[in-house]
Design a protein around this motif. Structure first.
Motif, PDB file in Angstrom:
ATOM      1  N   LEU A 157      -8.992  -0.422  -6.379  1.00 55.58           N
ATOM      2  CA  LEU A 157      -8.016  -0.377  -5.284  1.00 55.58           C
ATOM      3  C   LEU A 157      -8.618   0.259  -4.035  1.00 55.58           C
ATOM      4  CD1 LEU A 157      -4.650   0.495  -7.093  1.00 55.58           C
ATOM      5  CD2 LEU A 157      -5.543  -1.743  -6.404  1.00 55.58           C
ATOM      6  N   GLN A 158      -9.539   1.194  -4.195  1.00 58.55           N
ATOM      7  CA  GLN A 158     -10.211   1.758  -3.034  1.00 58.55           C
ATOM      8  C   GLN A 158     -11.071   0.701  -2.346  1.00 58.55           C
ATOM      9  OE1 GLN A 158     -12.131   5.135  -4.880  1.00 58.55           O
ATOM     10  NE2 GLN A 158     -10.518   6.561  -4.201  1.00 58.55           N
TER      11      GLN A 158
ATOM     12  N   HIS B 121      -8.715  -1.570  -0.576  1.00 59.38           N
ATOM     13  CA  HIS B 121      -8.187  -0.956   0.648  1.00 59.38           C
ATOM     14  C   HIS B 121      -9.114  -1.208   1.837  1.00 59.38           C
ATOM     15  CE1 HIS B 121      -6.672   2.241   3.356  1.00 59.38           C
ATOM     16  NE2 HIS B 121      -5.522   2.048   2.707  1.00 59.38           N
TER      17      HIS B 121
ATOM     18  N   MET C 176      -1.001  -5.457  -0.337  1.00 62.44           N
ATOM     19  CA  MET C 176      -2.271  -5.198  -1.003  1.00 62.44           C
ATOM     20  C   MET C 176      -3.041  -6.499  -1.255  1.00 62.44           C
ATOM     21  SD  MET C 176      -0.693  -2.492  -3.764  1.00 62.44           S
ATOM     22  CE  MET C 176      -2.214  -2.242  -4.693  1.00 62.44           C
TER      23      MET C 176
ATOM     24  N   TRP D 165       0.815  -1.214   0.000  1.00 63.41           N
ATOM     25  CA  TRP D 165       0.000   0.000   0.000  1.00 63.41           C
ATOM     26  C   TRP D 165       0.850   1.267   0.000  1.00 63.41           C
ATOM     27  CZ3 TRP D 165      -4.499  -0.018  -1.845  1.00 63.41           C
ATOM     28  CH2 TRP D 165      -5.354  -1.112  -1.677  1.00 63.41           C
TER      29      TRP D 165
ATOM     30  N   THR E 279      -7.919  -4.856   2.836  1.00 62.28           N
ATOM     31  CA  THR E 279      -6.531  -5.134   3.240  1.00 62.28           C
ATOM     32  C   THR E 279      -5.736  -3.876   3.582  1.00 62.28           C
ATOM     33  OG1 THR E 279      -5.619  -5.018   0.981  1.00 62.28           O
ATOM     34  CG2 THR E 279      -6.535  -7.137   1.686  1.00 62.28           C
ATOM     35  N   GLY E 280      -6.396  -2.714   3.634  1.00 59.78           N
ATOM     36  CA  GLY E 280      -5.670  -1.469   3.871  1.00 59.78           C
ATOM     37  C   GLY E 280      -5.000  -1.393   5.232  1.00 59.78           C
TER      38      GLY E 280
END
Length: 404
Positions: free
Chosen positions: A285-286, A289, A298, A250, A292-293
């Motif tokens: 990706l948001q 997140h 990632m 990340w 897994t953020g």
């Protein structure tokens, strides 16, 4: 009277050490602890000395007498038996220190910082699983071309010719390193260079537009664990290698700039790579997140979250979706390259996004973000193109300035 093996075996410890003599200076030293040592009295240059062949019964009576005769003979020639014994111990120690395994691991430790983590693990497995069982404890100077040939033929026979070739290449590199540190003077892998033939290269298959549309529509319903599905969507739209994606962290993603900056140590060509993110990839990706953020990785492994997902995860997901033998994760790159070329996008942009090595390596080293604006436009077009074909719509237009 010379000692017998029975008498030596039955000798019991006493409060103080005592001796059981044999002949010509050999005797058994029985210690209060119960341990028994062979000793040899001899004279060298007029002075009495004591030599210890070893412990009984590890050293038998017959072996002790043979050593006694050798000690007496060397002493009579003015040769110090203790010095010879120490030389042998030093030789044995050096032999262990110069074993193939120890030097191979030393070579690996020295070079692995320059490799990608995947390649470093691959080499480590080659040492541990292939080379160590074959000749790991052998002194590196004792390994012959026949030894190496047997190993690579064994690996090839189990249906892994590519691994066999890599093993031979790694052995050659280990010997070059050993020679550079004065611990080897020949390379037993050199004479068998042509013994294993490289198998035909199986290039990753590209999908036609209609097949890509089918696959893209299946991912959300048949792709399994949502993180795996997101991984396939992102891989499809970024032209990354699977290893580069799987090991993503990340800290490398800048949502404000819509960029993924991959450090050089994780790239095949060992150069940093900037991936401009389309709106669709940013959204993916948001979402990721949210899952897994809170972790560095990632795309963590389902069973071992501290590690990245396995290098087989995406291919197994594709197999479950019915694409076994037809398509693999690496094929997303070749598919994107093919379709972008077919629609007229400039080849230099495509090659740059694929992170291939250009002819001017020096320029590349100092300008790893070149064509960023153009590549951003290209990847946005490609994401829009995928959405269009998923819905059966026409492909968006390619700007004339971007055409080859």
């Amino acid at each position: 009277m010379p000692i017998s093996d029975t008498k030596a075996r039955k000798a019991l410890p006493a409060a103080k050490p005592y001796r059981i003599p044999d002949a010509d200076g050999l005797y058994l030293d029985v210690r209060p602890s119960g341990k028994k040592y062979w000793r040899i009295r001899y004279f060298l240059h007029g002075k009495e000395n004591l030599y210890t062949p070893g412990q009984y019964p590890q050293v038998t009576l017959k072996e002790a007498r043979q050593q006694r005769d050798a000690v007496k003979h060397n002493a009579s020639q003015g040769i110090d038996p203790k010095a010879l014994q120490q030389e042998e111990r030093d030789r044995s120690r050096r032999s262990q220190e110069d074993s193939f395994e120890s030097i191979a691991l030393e070579w690996w430790e020295k070079h692995q910082p320059r490799w990608t983590s995947h390649y470093a693990q691959q080499v480590k497995k080659g040492i541990e699983r292939e080379m160590r069982p074959a000749f790991g404890s052998k002194n590196i100077r004792q390994i012959t071309p026949a030894d190496v040939l047997r190993l690579v033929q064994k690996v090839e026979a189990r249906g892994a010719p590519s691994v066999a070739m890599l093993v031979r290449q790694w052995i050659a590199q280990i010997y070059r390193y050993a020679a550079s540190t004065l611990r080897a003077d020949h390379d037993p892998a050199a004479p068998i260079e042509g013994a294993v033939q490289r198998p035909p290269v199986q290039h990753s298959k590209s999908l036609a537009a209609e097949d890509l549309a089918t696959l893209a529509n299946q991912i959300d319903t048949k792709g399994g664990w949502r993180i795996n599905a997101i991984a396939m969507h992102v891989l499809m739209r970024t032209m990354l290698r699977t290893g580069e994606l799987r090991q993503g962290r990340w800290e490398e993603v800048d949502f404000m700039r819509a960029e993924w900056r991959i450090p050089g140590e994780r790239m095949k060509m060992r150069r940093p790579h900037v991936v401009p993110l389309s709106k669709q990839v940013v959204e993916l990706l948001q979402e990721l997140h949210g899952y897994t953020g809170h972790m560095p990785l990632m795309f963590p492994s389902y069973r071992h979250p501290a590690k990245p997902m396995s290098n087989t995860t995406i291919n197994k997901a594709l197999e479950r979706m019915g694409w076994q033998g037809r398509f693999s994760g690496h094929g997303f790159r070749s598919t994107a390259s093919t379709l972008l070329n077919e629609h007229g996008w400039r080849g230099d942009l495509i090659e740059k996004q694929l992170a291939h090595m250009p002819g001017d390596k020096v320029r590349a080293a100092y300008n790893h973000a070149d064509y960023l604006k153009e590549r951003r436009e290209m990847l946005q077009w490609y994401s829009d193109y995928i959405e269009a074909i998923m819905q059966g719509a026409a492909a968006p237009l390619v700007p004339a300035r971007m055409r080859a």
